[in-house]
Design a protein around this motif. Sequence first.
Motif, mmCIF file in Angstrom:
data_model
loop_
_atom_site.group_PDB
_atom_site.id
_atom_site.type_symbol
_atom_site.label_atom_id
_atom_site.label_comp_id
_atom_site.label_asym_id
_atom_site.label_seq_id
_atom_site.Cartn_x
_atom_site.Cartn_y
_atom_site.Cartn_z
ATOM 1 N N TYR A 1 0.807 -1.224 0.000
ATOM 2 C CA TYR A 1 0.000 0.000 0.000
ATOM 3 C C TYR A 1 0.840 1.273 0.000
ATOM 4 O O TYR A 1 0.300 2.374 -0.003
ATOM 5 C CB TYR A 1 -0.949 0.008 1.214
ATOM 6 C CG TYR A 1 -1.809 -1.224 1.288
ATOM 7 C CD1 TYR A 1 -2.873 -1.400 0.392
ATOM 8 C CD2 TYR A 1 -1.563 -2.216 2.226
ATOM 9 C CE1 TYR A 1 -3.660 -2.545 0.452
ATOM 10 C CE2 TYR A 1 -2.347 -3.359 2.288
ATOM 11 C CZ TYR A 1 -3.391 -3.515 1.400
ATOM 12 O OH TYR A 1 -4.159 -4.645 1.462
ATOM 13 N N GLY A 2 2.152 1.136 0.037
ATOM 14 C CA GLY A 2 3.009 2.322 0.116
ATOM 15 C C GLY A 2 3.088 2.778 1.569
ATOM 16 O O GLY A 2 2.296 2.342 2.409
ATOM 17 N N LYS A 3 4.027 3.649 1.840
ATOM 18 C CA LYS A 3 4.169 4.108 3.236
ATOM 19 C C LYS A 3 3.239 5.297 3.445
ATOM 20 O O LYS A 3 3.621 6.459 3.260
ATOM 21 C CB LYS A 3 5.635 4.467 3.521
ATOM 22 C CG LYS A 3 5.935 4.342 4.991
ATOM 23 C CD LYS A 3 7.378 4.513 5.364
ATOM 24 C CE LYS A 3 7.510 4.383 6.872
ATOM 25 N NZ LYS A 3 8.247 5.405 7.516
ATOM 26 N N LEU A 4 2.010 5.006 3.800
ATOM 27 C CA LEU A 4 0.989 6.047 3.883
ATOM 28 C C LEU A 4 0.953 6.739 5.245
ATOM 29 O O LEU A 4 0.263 7.718 5.429
ATOM 30 C CB LEU A 4 -0.395 5.441 3.604
ATOM 31 C CG LEU A 4 -0.545 4.743 2.247
ATOM 32 C CD1 LEU A 4 -1.876 4.042 2.157
ATOM 33 C CD2 LEU A 4 -0.413 5.765 1.128
ATOM 34 N N MET A 5 1.648 6.184 6.181
ATOM 35 C CA MET A 5 1.590 6.776 7.518
ATOM 36 C C MET A 5 3.000 6.802 8.114
ATOM 37 O O MET A 5 3.893 6.117 7.627
ATOM 38 C CB MET A 5 0.638 5.989 8.417
ATOM 39 C CG MET A 5 1.061 4.583 8.781
ATOM 40 S SD MET A 5 0.903 3.264 7.527
ATOM 41 C CE MET A 5 -0.771 3.395 7.031
ATOM 42 N N ASP A 6 3.159 7.598 9.156
ATOM 43 C CA ASP A 6 4.474 7.727 9.781
ATOM 44 C C ASP A 6 4.942 6.428 10.415
ATOM 45 O O ASP A 6 6.089 6.057 10.302
ATOM 46 C CB ASP A 6 4.428 8.822 10.867
ATOM 47 C CG ASP A 6 4.616 10.188 10.247
ATOM 48 O OD1 ASP A 6 5.043 10.234 9.079
ATOM 49 O OD2 ASP A 6 4.305 11.190 10.906
ATOM 50 N N SER A 7 4.023 5.756 11.109
ATOM 51 C CA SER A 7 4.428 4.538 11.797
ATOM 52 C C SER A 7 3.548 3.353 11.410
ATOM 53 O O SER A 7 2.543 3.072 12.056
ATOM 54 C CB SER A 7 4.367 4.752 13.310
ATOM 55 O OG SER A 7 4.581 3.521 13.954
ATOM 56 N N PRO A 8 3.950 2.637 10.345
ATOM 57 C CA PRO A 8 3.148 1.462 9.957
ATOM 58 C C PRO A 8 3.130 0.397 11.058
ATOM 59 O O PRO A 8 2.147 -0.322 11.201
ATOM 60 C CB PRO A 8 3.827 0.954 8.688
ATOM 61 C CG PRO A 8 5.157 1.602 8.636
ATOM 62 C CD PRO A 8 5.056 2.867 9.417
ATOM 63 N N GLU A 9 4.209 0.331 11.869
ATOM 64 C CA GLU A 9 4.233 -0.636 12.983
ATOM 65 C C GLU A 9 3.058 -0.374 13.918
ATOM 66 O O GLU A 9 2.350 -1.290 14.319
ATOM 67 C CB GLU A 9 5.530 -0.517 13.817
ATOM 68 C CG GLU A 9 6.784 -1.017 13.177
ATOM 69 C CD GLU A 9 7.398 0.023 12.247
ATOM 70 O OE1 GLU A 9 6.823 1.136 12.155
ATOM 71 O OE2 GLU A 9 8.408 -0.281 11.603
ATOM 72 N N LYS A 10 2.879 0.899 14.240
ATOM 73 C CA LYS A 10 1.828 1.277 15.175
ATOM 74 C C LYS A 10 0.463 0.909 14.592
ATOM 75 O O LYS A 10 -0.420 0.422 15.294
ATOM 76 C CB LYS A 10 1.927 2.796 15.433
ATOM 77 C CG LYS A 10 1.443 3.205 16.795
ATOM 78 C CD LYS A 10 1.662 4.686 17.027
ATOM 79 C CE LYS A 10 0.507 5.251 17.833
ATOM 80 N NZ LYS A 10 0.499 6.711 17.877
ATOM 81 N N ARG A 11 0.307 1.156 13.289
ATOM 82 C CA ARG A 11 -0.964 0.864 12.641
ATOM 83 C C ARG A 11 -1.270 -0.640 12.697
ATOM 84 O O ARG A 11 -2.380 -1.049 13.008
ATOM 85 C CB ARG A 11 -0.913 1.321 11.176
ATOM 86 C CG ARG A 11 -2.199 1.042 10.420
ATOM 87 C CD ARG A 11 -2.146 1.661 9.032
ATOM 88 N NE ARG A 11 -2.968 0.957 8.064
ATOM 89 C CZ ARG A 11 -4.277 1.080 7.977
ATOM 90 N NH1 ARG A 11 -4.922 1.866 8.779
ATOM 91 N NH2 ARG A 11 -4.961 0.383 7.072
ATOM 92 N N VAL A 12 -0.260 -1.456 12.403
ATOM 93 C CA VAL A 12 -0.456 -2.913 12.419
ATOM 94 C C VAL A 12 -0.801 -3.375 13.837
ATOM 95 O O VAL A 12 -1.738 -4.155 14.038
ATOM 96 C CB VAL A 12 0.806 -3.644 11.884
ATOM 97 C CG1 VAL A 12 0.715 -5.142 12.128
ATOM 98 C CG2 VAL A 12 0.989 -3.369 10.396
#
Lengths: 200, 200
Positions: B137-148
């Motif tokens: 999805y591309g790096k759409l947010m600052d912290s993908p770790e946090k989102r997951v």
Amino acid sequence: MKNRIITISRQFGSGGRTIGKLAAEALNIPCYDREIIEQIAEKSGFAKEYVAEHGEYSDTGGWLSNAFGDSYLLGGRSNQDLIWEAQCKTINEIADKGPCVIVGRCADYVLKDRVDCLRVYIYADLKKRVNRIVTQYGKLMDSPEKRVMEKDKRRAAYYRIYTDQKFGEAENFDVALNSGTLGIEKCADIIAQLYQHIAD
Amino acid sequence: MKNRIITISRQFGSGGRTIGKLAAEALNIPCYDREIIEQIAEKSGFAKEYVAEHGEYSDTGGWLSNAFGDSYLLGGRSNQDLIWEAQCKTINEIADKGPCVIVGRCADYVLKDRVDCLRVYIYADLKKRVNRIVTQYGKLMDSPEKRVMEKDKRRAAYYRIYTDQKFGEAENFDVALNSGTLGIEKCADIIAQLYQHIAD
């Protein structure tokens, strides 16, 4: 050739040992189970029966009996700690020797930093495991359910003490198979396939 | 012919949806994922986006926001409860139609009393899942770790509320596969094999 190790963690009565033997036969590699106990006994000086009991099962009382119940030896380490150390050493030596299957004894944790391990967990529902125990060993006790649950509890407590992880947590494995629904042979077949897949 | 259903529970970012599609293709049976949301939206009257958000994820606040945050409708049931009811109905109807793969939406629990289900859990370590999300999805947010991690938490909370079980507990599945170490294609291949094995 790089070594390839299969570690099998298993619930009591799930047939994990049989599955390990079958997968090892299919792959023509050795399977270590009781042999580990013998090697640990030799290294540690404890009797085989004592190692079998204290190398995978915590005392029923959990951490309290672990803290106060055992006789303390060298540097404040209990007998169980000494067996754990011998166990780690034995498992690492076995893994260094070459491709093999290692059943139980927290081998998944002991070898967790090796990238060449296929980490397997075998489980089944309580009813299926009780049936298996009774069929294999006869009805030796009044409540086989109670025995299976107690073994589960003590194995999980031991795992928690020495690995600081929850026993049977999917995240610690590459594959977890329900032997009660999939069958012993199919589980062995899947493991052998995955081993060859990863070895490719 | 007796229906045969594969339910796939999956951690966010583990590739469970892709694995479900691949297994379904190999078996030449339909795979239901987003289609379920459309059917639930139709049945419940809620918008698709609302169903997608409230049919698998609890509000971040957990039980407190569940108890006080939602607008209460018929008989004290929240919007989330109404979506859950429509979801159970939809999943049962889909399962009655014929062999298929159903991804997510607690289908493993909804269909737990059917003996013709292969219940699969797909997971991977956090790093692999984050990589997958960013690649896809591309790096759409600052912290993908946090989102997951947040998605994991909210999915687990939702599962706990409606099934009273822990999400990802091996005992609820026939097979649990680590897509991070085994690979997407191999997971799909194993599932297709086990489906055919059980269907024998």
